[in-house]
Each structure stands twice: as C-alpha cells, then as structure tokens.
Scaffold this motif. Structure first.
Motif, PDB file in Angstrom:
ATOM      1  N   PRO A  52       0.855  -1.199   0.000  1.00 42.22           N
ATOM      2  CA  PRO A  52       0.000   0.000   0.000  1.00 42.22           C
ATOM      3  C   PRO A  52       0.891   1.250   0.000  1.00 42.22           C
ATOM      4  O   PRO A  52       1.930   1.281   0.662  1.00 42.22           O
ATOM      5  N   GLU A  53       0.477   2.254  -0.747  1.00 40.70           N
ATOM      6  CA  GLU A  53       1.309   3.452  -0.919  1.00 40.70           C
ATOM      7  C   GLU A  53       1.655   4.124   0.398  1.00 40.70           C
ATOM      8  O   GLU A  53       2.800   4.535   0.624  1.00 40.70           O
ATOM      9  N   ASP A  54       0.680   4.218   1.309  1.00 40.77           N
ATOM     10  CA  ASP A  54       0.967   4.897   2.578  1.00 40.77           C
ATOM     11  C   ASP A  54       2.006   4.133   3.395  1.00 40.77           C
ATOM     12  O   ASP A  54       2.868   4.736   4.030  1.00 40.77           O
ATOM     13  N   GLU A  55       1.974   2.807   3.354  1.00 39.35           N
ATOM     14  CA  GLU A  55       2.973   2.028   4.080  1.00 39.35           C
ATOM     15  C   GLU A  55       4.340   2.129   3.407  1.00 39.35           C
ATOM     16  O   GLU A  55       5.362   2.208   4.086  1.00 39.35           O
ATOM     17  N   ALA A  56       4.365   2.147   2.090  1.00 45.43           N
ATOM     18  CA  ALA A  56       5.635   2.283   1.368  1.00 45.43           C
ATOM     19  C   ALA A  56       6.300   3.625   1.702  1.00 45.43           C
ATOM     20  O   ALA A  56       7.517   3.687   1.886  1.00 45.43           O
ATOM     21  N   ILE A  57       5.498   4.673   1.802  1.00 47.70           N
ATOM     22  CA  ILE A  57       6.029   5.997   2.143  1.00 47.70           C
ATOM     23  C   ILE A  57       6.588   5.999   3.563  1.00 47.70           C
ATOM     24  O   ILE A  57       7.681   6.524   3.809  1.00 47.70           O
TER      25      ILE A  57
END
Length: 163
Positions: free
Chosen positions: A92-97
């Motif tokens: 998920p993008e938020d976790e990757a960030i």
C-alpha cells in the motif's frame, strides 16, 4: 560500534507500524528489504551507489529474485498471506512511504552516530537526509524523534546508568 548502528535500522522501521491498521503487516513489510539485502550479500548500499541507474536495476532484480525464492521455500498455506508483503509492487502506498521515511531515519541516525565518533565524512549526508526528513515530517516521525531520538545521542555508559 558496527553492531549498534545496524540495530537502528529495524528500530526505526518500527515507526511504519504506528499508522497502519495492521502493525504486523507494516512490520513484516518493513523487514523484507533488510532480509533480501542481507541475502544478496551486499547489505544496504550507500545512496549514491544504490541509486545509480545500473545498480538500481541490478539490485531491484536481485532482490525480486531473492523474494521469489524465499516465498517458494514457504509452506503452501503461508504463501498467500506473505506474497503481498514480499512483493514491493503490492505494498500500500501509505505504508511504502512510511517505510521509505523509516529508511531515511535509519540512515540519518547512522550519520549522526558517525559524526559523534568524529567521522566528518558524514556531515553532508546528515544534512541532506535531515532535509528530506523535514520535508516529509509525519506525526509518527515527529513522535519517534521527540521520544526516542534523544537516546540515540547518549553514550552506552549513559544508557546503562539510566542518565
């Protein structure tokens, strides 16, 4: 001193779990790059090397192959649950960030430690990374810096004595 600085990597990645609805998933995602980096015998590469076009491509391919091989070694019942955390493209993008922020935090802590040891070679990197951290400041990162950051400035003796 080497072992103490390596410990900052998993410790700082813990900030990624603070926002997720599933801290276990975030922690597992956060540790996956460390596992693949250790398996390819290169460890974490310095940023200028890691992001050169040739090394970025080679490293990504190798880490993907290692992840696939590791996934293949798992019992069939575990594969569906772990495939999405082993594949960087499925994060998920938020976790990757958050994980990228945690990686930067680990690099900054490493630079700060080297500066405390008198190694001025890390001054420029520390400044650049600190700027990047300030640019993406999140409540989780702020909390980590405020509550845990000061301990990274202490000597081992001070930590042991509770100073």
């Amino acid at each position: 001193m080497r072992m103490a600085t390596r410990a900052t990597v998993p410790a700082s990645r813990a900030i990624a779990a603070m926002r997720s609805t599933s801290p276990g998933d975030s922690a597992l995602i956060a540790f996956t790059p460390s596992v693949t980096a250790r398996c390819n015998s290169t460890g974490d590469l310095p940023t200028p090397v890691k992001y050169s076009p040739a090394m970025k491509h080679a490293s990504a391919n190798l880490e993907s192959e290692i992840s696939a091989e590791m996934l293949g070694l798992l019992p069939e019942v575990l594969k569906p649950a772990l495939q999405s955390v082993m594949d960087h493209q499925q994060w998920p993008e938020d976790e990757a960030i958050l994980i990228k922020t945690a990686d930067r935090l680990a690099a900054w802590l490493k630079c700060r430690a080297e500066l405390r040891y008198g190694n001025r070679e890390f001054e420029q990197a520390a400044q650049q990374i600190e700027g990047k951290l300030n640019a993406v400041m999140t409540p989780e990162l702020r909390y980590f810096l405020d509550h845990f950051g000061p301990a990274f400035e202490l000597t081992l003796d001070s930590l042991m004595c509770g100073d």
